[in-house]
Design a protein around this motif. Structure first.
Motif, PDB file in Angstrom:
ATOM      1  N   ASN A   1      42.373  99.191  -0.784  1.00 52.12           N
ATOM      2  CA  ASN A   1      41.218  98.567  -0.124  1.00 52.12           C
ATOM      3  C   ASN A   1      40.845  97.309  -0.904  1.00 52.12           C
ATOM      4  O   ASN A   1      40.446  97.392  -2.061  1.00 52.12           O
ATOM      5  CB  ASN A   1      40.064  99.569  -0.110  1.00 52.12           C
ATOM      6  N   SER A   2      40.997  96.151  -0.256  1.00 52.47           N
ATOM      7  CA  SER A   2      40.725  94.880  -0.928  1.00 52.47           C
ATOM      8  C   SER A   2      40.151  93.881   0.070  1.00 52.47           C
ATOM      9  O   SER A   2      40.780  93.646   1.111  1.00 52.47           O
ATOM     10  CB  SER A   2      42.017  94.327  -1.545  1.00 52.47           C
ATOM     11  N   PRO A   3      38.974  93.279  -0.245  1.00 51.13           N
ATOM     12  CA  PRO A   3      38.041  93.637  -1.304  1.00 51.13           C
ATOM     13  C   PRO A   3      37.551  95.075  -1.143  1.00 51.13           C
ATOM     14  O   PRO A   3      37.533  95.625  -0.046  1.00 51.13           O
ATOM     15  CB  PRO A   3      36.896  92.640  -1.134  1.00 51.13           C
ATOM     16  N   SER A   4      37.127  95.631  -2.259  1.00 48.21           N
ATOM     17  CA  SER A   4      36.890  97.072  -2.324  1.00 48.21           C
ATOM     18  C   SER A   4      35.433  97.462  -2.101  1.00 48.21           C
ATOM     19  O   SER A   4      34.517  96.795  -2.560  1.00 48.21           O
ATOM     20  CB  SER A   4      37.334  97.579  -3.704  1.00 48.21           C
ATOM     21  N   ASN A   5      35.271  98.558  -1.423  1.00 49.62           N
ATOM     22  CA  ASN A   5      34.035  99.334  -1.458  1.00 49.62           C
ATOM     23  C   ASN A   5      34.354 100.560  -2.321  1.00 49.62           C
ATOM     24  O   ASN A   5      35.243 101.329  -1.958  1.00 49.62           O
ATOM     25  CB  ASN A   5      33.647  99.768  -0.045  1.00 49.62           C
TER      26      ASN A   5
ATOM     27  N   GLY B   1      33.923  95.912  -5.097  1.00 50.63           N
ATOM     28  CA  GLY B   1      33.993  94.502  -4.755  1.00 50.63           C
ATOM     29  C   GLY B   1      35.208  93.797  -5.327  1.00 50.63           C
ATOM     30  O   GLY B   1      35.390  92.596  -5.123  1.00 50.63           O
ATOM     31  N   SER B   2      36.069  94.533  -6.042  1.00 49.08           N
ATOM     32  CA  SER B   2      37.259  93.914  -6.616  1.00 49.08           C
ATOM     33  C   SER B   2      38.289  93.663  -5.528  1.00 49.08           C
ATOM     34  O   SER B   2      38.317  94.348  -4.506  1.00 49.08           O
ATOM     35  CB  SER B   2      37.855  94.793  -7.712  1.00 49.08           C
ATOM     36  N   ALA B   3      39.142  92.660  -5.748  1.00 50.55           N
ATOM     37  CA  ALA B   3      40.153  92.303  -4.762  1.00 50.55           C
ATOM     38  C   ALA B   3      41.459  91.979  -5.472  1.00 50.55           C
ATOM     39  O   ALA B   3      41.478  91.622  -6.650  1.00 50.55           O
ATOM     40  CB  ALA B   3      39.685  91.104  -3.940  1.00 50.55           C
ATOM     41  N   TYR B   4      42.562  92.117  -4.740  1.00 48.37           N
ATOM     42  CA  TYR B   4      43.896  91.874  -5.275  1.00 48.37           C
ATOM     43  C   TYR B   4      44.391  90.493  -4.862  1.00 48.37           C
ATOM     44  O   TYR B   4      44.379  90.153  -3.679  1.00 48.37           O
ATOM     45  CB  TYR B   4      44.893  92.902  -4.742  1.00 48.37           C
ATOM     46  N   SER B   5      44.859  89.738  -5.831  1.00 50.80           N
ATOM     47  CA  SER B   5      45.582  88.511  -5.524  1.00 50.80           C
ATOM     48  C   SER B   5      47.028  88.884  -5.206  1.00 50.80           C
ATOM     49  O   SER B   5      47.452  90.029  -5.390  1.00 50.80           O
ATOM     50  CB  SER B   5      45.556  87.568  -6.727  1.00 50.80           C
ATOM     51  N   GLU B   6      47.800  87.911  -4.740  1.00 48.67           N
ATOM     52  CA  GLU B   6      49.210  88.181  -4.467  1.00 48.67           C
ATOM     53  C   GLU B   6      49.930  88.644  -5.737  1.00 48.67           C
ATOM     54  O   GLU B   6      50.730  89.587  -5.698  1.00 48.67           O
ATOM     55  CB  GLU B   6      49.886  86.933  -3.909  1.00 48.67           C
ATOM     56  N   ALA B   7      49.629  88.021  -6.859  1.00 46.43           N
ATOM     57  CA  ALA B   7      50.280  88.400  -8.116  1.00 46.43           C
ATOM     58  C   ALA B   7      49.900  89.813  -8.542  1.00 46.43           C
ATOM     59  O   ALA B   7      50.720  90.537  -9.130  1.00 46.43           O
ATOM     60  CB  ALA B   7      49.906  87.401  -9.210  1.00 46.43           C
TER      61      ALA B   7
ATOM     62  N   PHE C   1      38.456  82.597  -4.043  1.00 50.78           N
ATOM     63  CA  PHE C   1      39.463  83.662  -4.016  1.00 50.78           C
ATOM     64  C   PHE C   1      40.225  83.604  -2.695  1.00 50.78           C
ATOM     65  O   PHE C   1      39.621  83.471  -1.630  1.00 50.78           O
ATOM     66  CB  PHE C   1      38.809  85.037  -4.175  1.00 50.78           C
ATOM     67  N   ARG C   2      41.537  83.724  -2.759  1.00 51.06           N
ATOM     68  CA  ARG C   2      42.371  83.656  -1.560  1.00 51.06           C
ATOM     69  C   ARG C   2      42.788  85.062  -1.154  1.00 51.06           C
ATOM     70  O   ARG C   2      43.512  85.746  -1.867  1.00 51.06           O
ATOM     71  CB  ARG C   2      43.609  82.792  -1.812  1.00 51.06           C
ATOM     72  N   PHE C   3      42.305  85.488   0.005  1.00 46.37           N
ATOM     73  CA  PHE C   3      42.641  86.828   0.501  1.00 46.37           C
ATOM     74  C   PHE C   3      44.098  86.885   0.943  1.00 46.37           C
ATOM     75  O   PHE C   3      44.606  85.970   1.590  1.00 46.37           O
ATOM     76  CB  PHE C   3      41.736  87.193   1.683  1.00 46.37           C
ATOM     77  N   VAL C   4      44.759  87.977   0.600  1.00 49.05           N
ATOM     78  CA  VAL C   4      46.129  88.238   1.058  1.00 49.05           C
ATOM     79  C   VAL C   4      46.234  89.708   1.432  1.00 49.05           C
ATOM     80  O   VAL C   4      45.466  90.536   0.959  1.00 49.05           O
ATOM     81  CB  VAL C   4      47.179  87.903  -0.026  1.00 49.05           C
ATOM     82  N   THR C   5      47.196  90.012   2.290  1.00 47.35           N
ATOM     83  CA  THR C   5      47.408  91.405   2.695  1.00 47.35           C
ATOM     84  C   THR C   5      48.874  91.774   2.476  1.00 47.35           C
ATOM     85  O   THR C   5      49.776  90.930   2.659  1.00 47.35           O
ATOM     86  CB  THR C   5      46.972  91.602   4.167  1.00 47.35           C
ATOM     87  N   PRO C   6      49.148  92.994   2.033  1.00 47.74           N
ATOM     88  CA  PRO C   6      50.498  93.367   1.573  1.00 47.74           C
ATOM     89  C   PRO C   6      51.634  93.124   2.555  1.00 47.74           C
ATOM     90  O   PRO C   6      52.711  92.685   2.147  1.00 47.74           O
ATOM     91  CB  PRO C   6      50.345  94.852   1.238  1.00 47.74           C
ATOM     92  N   ALA C   7      51.456  93.433   3.839  1.00 50.43           N
ATOM     93  CA  ALA C   7      52.555  93.278   4.789  1.00 50.43           C
ATOM     94  C   ALA C   7      52.999  91.831   4.914  1.00 50.43           C
ATOM     95  O   ALA C   7      54.157  91.554   5.258  1.00 50.43           O
ATOM     96  CB  ALA C   7      52.156  93.824   6.156  1.00 50.43           C
TER      97      ALA C   7
END
Length: 410
Positions: A181-185, A188-194, A225-231
């Protein structure tokens, strides 16, 4: 023969699948705060994960047009062709993901998407890896389906994110899903592509494990912050990834109850079977409104995001000025997840000791009238979550009260 109400009541027995499930701690706290308000107490509720903004006018107008046009009948089971087209366009425009019409599903909220997916895929004993802290619904839906939630601790030093090495240790022959889950509940943390990359590489090495991604806070991110999604990052995982989203958070449409997802057609078909025997189609009016939200202008969403960022900055600063409390700066969503470890062991004015984050949350509610959610509810202590999706004056007063309550602990 008359049978007393007590006798009839005593015959009820809940299904065993509900035994490990309780009412959400968030709902309990919200309900208790509401009770105190009814008793005349001045209570500030910072526990609800709901934007305080109204649904945008152009979205409401689309719903009115749908009503006037008589669009009040059943629709296609898992979304109208028009809404699926809008969702497909959104995935391509925002995420670079191309889905066919039969790879899209629409439900009465993102929670139902999760429910349908788990119902359609889990066998008793199957395992689902859930990083902590986590939204409480993930684990409870897994349990209802007879699955086993496997929690992997996300350390604050790592931004509460899942680490690939920890994921590798948690995967077994029974692992069916990993939920991200990103950004998280609640953090509030989020994953970058790296930051996603090592996790995705680990999943490539485990071809029987599927990935469920909850992107519901996609449009609420801060500080460039740049949102990305895994797929989109790793196309080889596309055929075993379910990408979940909805209109509730970004567009302030929580009550409209529209969630959606893109994934492989075989999974989507199975989820449709589940939905066909539960809610059937989502609300026709809500679907019409969702089309307008997805196709319409984004300026209002960006403006509201700036407002959330201002509130975030204030709350994080205020919490970090409280002795015994520390708070990481979140990348997105509208929550702070503050650590209260420095207050554990201290005594309240009553003489009772603060032994946990639950105690601290109860102390705040009953002594200064501020409702927060303890981190224990999200699988990680000693923390507490604040939703800053409320007015600045309320946030200022709430933080003042929290600081006052903390200062009285000895």
């Amino acid at each position: 023969m008359n049978i007393s109400a007590q006798t009839v009541s005593s015959r009820f027995q809940a299904a065993s699948r509900l035994a490990p499930i309780g009412v959400s701690e968030i709902l309990k706290i919200t309900s208790l705060a509401a009770d105190l308000k009814r008793q005349g107490r001045d209570v500030i509720v910072l526990g609800t994960g709901e934007p305080d903004f109204d649904t945008p006018d152009h979205v409401k107008e689309a719903a009115r047009r749908a009503i006037e046009a008589g669009e009040t009948k059943y629709t296609a089971l898992d979304g109208t062709p028009e809404l699926k087209a809008a969702i497909r366009a959104k995935f391509m425009r925002d995420n670079g993901l191309e889905f066919a019409q039969d790879e899209i599903t629409v439900s009465a909220g993102a929670k139902q998407i999760l429910f349908n997916a788990m119902m359609a895929t889990l066998e008793p004993g199957d395992e689902v890896i859930i990083p902590t802290p986590y939204w409480v619904t993930y684990a409870d839906i897994v349990r209802i389906m007879g699955g086993k939630p496997v929690f992997v601790r996300g350390e604050e030093v790592n931004g509460f994110r899942l680490i690939a090495e920890d994921l590798a240790r948690a995967i077994t022959s029974r692992t069916r899903w990993v939920i991200l889950n990103s950004p998280s509940n609640p953090s509030g943390s989020a994953y970058s592509e790296a930051q996603y990359r090592p996790i995705l590489d680990m999943l490539i090495a485990h071809p029987n494990v599927w990935l469920m991604v909850d992107d519901i806070y996609e449009h609420i991110v801060y500080d460039e912050f740049r949102f990305v999604t895994p797929a989109a990052i790793e196309p080889s995982l596309r055929d075993r990834t379910l990408t979940i989203n909805g209109v509730s958070k970004a567009y302030a449409m929580t009550g409209w109850r529209i969630g959606y997802a893109g994934g492989p057609s075989a999974l989507i078909r199975s989820m449709s079977v589940v939905q066909s025997q539960s809610t059937s189609c989502p609300s026709s009016i809500s679907q019409a409104a969702a089309i307008e939200a997805l196709n319409g202008p984004m300026e209002i969403v960006r403006e509201r995001c700036k407002s959330f960022q201002t509130r975030r900055d204030f709350v994080v600063s205020a919490l970090n000025n409280i002795e015994g409390v520390t708070c990481r700066m979140p990348e997105g969503a509208f929550y702070t997840f503050a650590c209260c470890a420095g207050l554990i062991g201290r005594k309240m004015p009553s003489g009772q000791r603060i032994s946990s984050d639950v105690d601290f949350a109860e102390y705040l509610l009953h002594t200064v009238g501020v409702a927060v959610v303890p981190g224990t509810a999200f699988g990680l202590a000693p923390y507490f979550r604040i939703s800053y999706a409320t007015s600045v004056p309320e946030l200022e007063e709430a933080c003042r009260r929290i600081a006052h309550a903390a200062s009285r602990l000895t």
